[in-house]
Design a protein around this motif. Sequence first.
Motif, PDB file in Angstrom:
ATOM      1  N   SER A  59      43.209  30.556  35.717  1.00  0.00           N
ATOM      2  CA  SER A  59      42.671  30.788  37.057  1.00  0.00           C
ATOM      3  C   SER A  59      41.585  31.855  36.999  1.00  0.00           C
ATOM      4  CB  SER A  59      43.780  31.255  38.003  1.00  0.00           C
ATOM      5  OG  SER A  59      44.216  32.546  37.638  1.00  0.00           O
ATOM      6  N   ALA A  60      40.845  31.962  38.098  1.00  0.00           N
ATOM      7  CA  ALA A  60      39.831  33.007  38.203  1.00  0.00           C
ATOM      8  C   ALA A  60      40.493  34.379  38.238  1.00  0.00           C
ATOM      9  CB  ALA A  60      38.980  32.791  39.448  1.00  0.00           C
ATOM     10  N   ARG A  61      41.702  34.456  38.737  1.00  0.00           N
ATOM     11  CA  ARG A  61      42.432  35.730  38.781  1.00  0.00           C
ATOM     12  C   ARG A  61      42.732  36.231  37.367  1.00  0.00           C
ATOM     13  NH1 ARG A  61      42.019  37.595  43.966  1.00  0.00           N
ATOM     14  NH2 ARG A  61      42.393  35.900  45.399  1.00  0.00           N
ATOM     15  N   LYS A  62      43.108  35.319  36.475  1.00  0.00           N
ATOM     16  CA  LYS A  62      43.376  35.701  35.089  1.00  0.00           C
ATOM     17  C   LYS A  62      42.088  36.142  34.395  1.00  0.00           C
ATOM     18  CE  LYS A  62      47.741  34.624  35.143  1.00  0.00           C
ATOM     19  NZ  LYS A  62      48.768  35.632  35.112  1.00  0.00           N
ATOM     20  N   ALA A  63      40.998  35.451  34.661  1.00  0.00           N
ATOM     21  CA  ALA A  63      39.699  35.836  34.089  1.00  0.00           C
ATOM     22  C   ALA A  63      39.284  37.203  34.625  1.00  0.00           C
ATOM     23  CB  ALA A  63      38.650  34.785  34.415  1.00  0.00           C
ATOM     24  N   GLU A  64      39.553  37.446  35.874  1.00  0.00           N
ATOM     25  CA  GLU A  64      39.244  38.741  36.497  1.00  0.00           C
ATOM     26  C   GLU A  64      39.951  39.868  35.766  1.00  0.00           C
ATOM     27  OE1 GLU A  64      41.310  40.873  40.341  1.00  0.00           O
ATOM     28  OE2 GLU A  64      40.846  38.751  40.470  1.00  0.00           O
ATOM     29  N   GLU A  65      41.228  39.671  35.451  1.00  0.00           N
ATOM     30  CA  GLU A  65      41.985  40.699  34.743  1.00  0.00           C
ATOM     31  C   GLU A  65      41.417  40.923  33.345  1.00  0.00           C
ATOM     32  OE1 GLU A  65      46.028  39.363  34.725  1.00  0.00           O
ATOM     33  OE2 GLU A  65      46.172  39.386  36.915  1.00  0.00           O
ATOM     34  N   TYR A  66      41.070  39.855  32.661  1.00  0.00           N
ATOM     35  CA  TYR A  66      40.556  39.954  31.300  1.00  0.00           C
ATOM     36  C   TYR A  66      39.211  40.676  31.257  1.00  0.00           C
ATOM     37  CZ  TYR A  66      38.981  38.575  26.668  1.00  0.00           C
ATOM     38  OH  TYR A  66      38.513  38.589  25.374  1.00  0.00           O
ATOM     39  N   HIS A  71      37.483  39.194  41.477  1.00  0.00           N
ATOM     40  CA  HIS A  71      37.677  37.749  41.595  1.00  0.00           C
ATOM     41  C   HIS A  71      36.416  37.075  42.115  1.00  0.00           C
ATOM     42  CE1 HIS A  71      39.013  34.422  44.327  1.00  0.00           C
ATOM     43  NE2 HIS A  71      39.468  33.994  43.184  1.00  0.00           N
ATOM     44  N   ALA A  72      35.778  37.708  43.078  1.00  0.00           N
ATOM     45  CA  ALA A  72      34.554  37.156  43.674  1.00  0.00           C
ATOM     46  C   ALA A  72      33.439  37.055  42.639  1.00  0.00           C
ATOM     47  CB  ALA A  72      34.105  38.019  44.849  1.00  0.00           C
ATOM     48  N   THR A  73      33.377  37.999  41.722  1.00  0.00           N
ATOM     49  CA  THR A  73      32.359  37.960  40.675  1.00  0.00           C
ATOM     50  C   THR A  73      32.556  36.747  39.775  1.00  0.00           C
ATOM     51  OG1 THR A  73      32.164  40.361  40.707  1.00  0.00           O
ATOM     52  CG2 THR A  73      31.370  39.236  38.728  1.00  0.00           C
TER      53      THR A  73
END
Length: 96
Positions: A59-66, A71-73
């Motif tokens: 998900s985008a949330r997992k990418a955000e954490e990494y 999330h918006a970015t």
Amino acid sequence: KTYSVETLALISEALTGEYNPMFGKTLTTETTTKISVAKGGGIIFVYDTQDTLVNSFSSARKAEEYFNCSHATIIRYVKNNKIFQDNWRLTLSVKE
């Protein structure tokens, strides 16, 4: 405007079944994927500048954490297909 609990129940009941705006409509896979990404879902594939698959996130949330960003970015870079942090291209589909 604020509605009473009774009024909200009547509105909800009035918009059920065939009176629901989405009743009987089907969404394409592309549309559901876009909705999913907008809400933070969908698989995010990360490619380097030579289009080599480097990583993927559920998900985008997992990418955000990494990537330690918002999330918006992540969603903005997926939608605009631009290079992220000068190294990565974020997409929703696997490149062949």
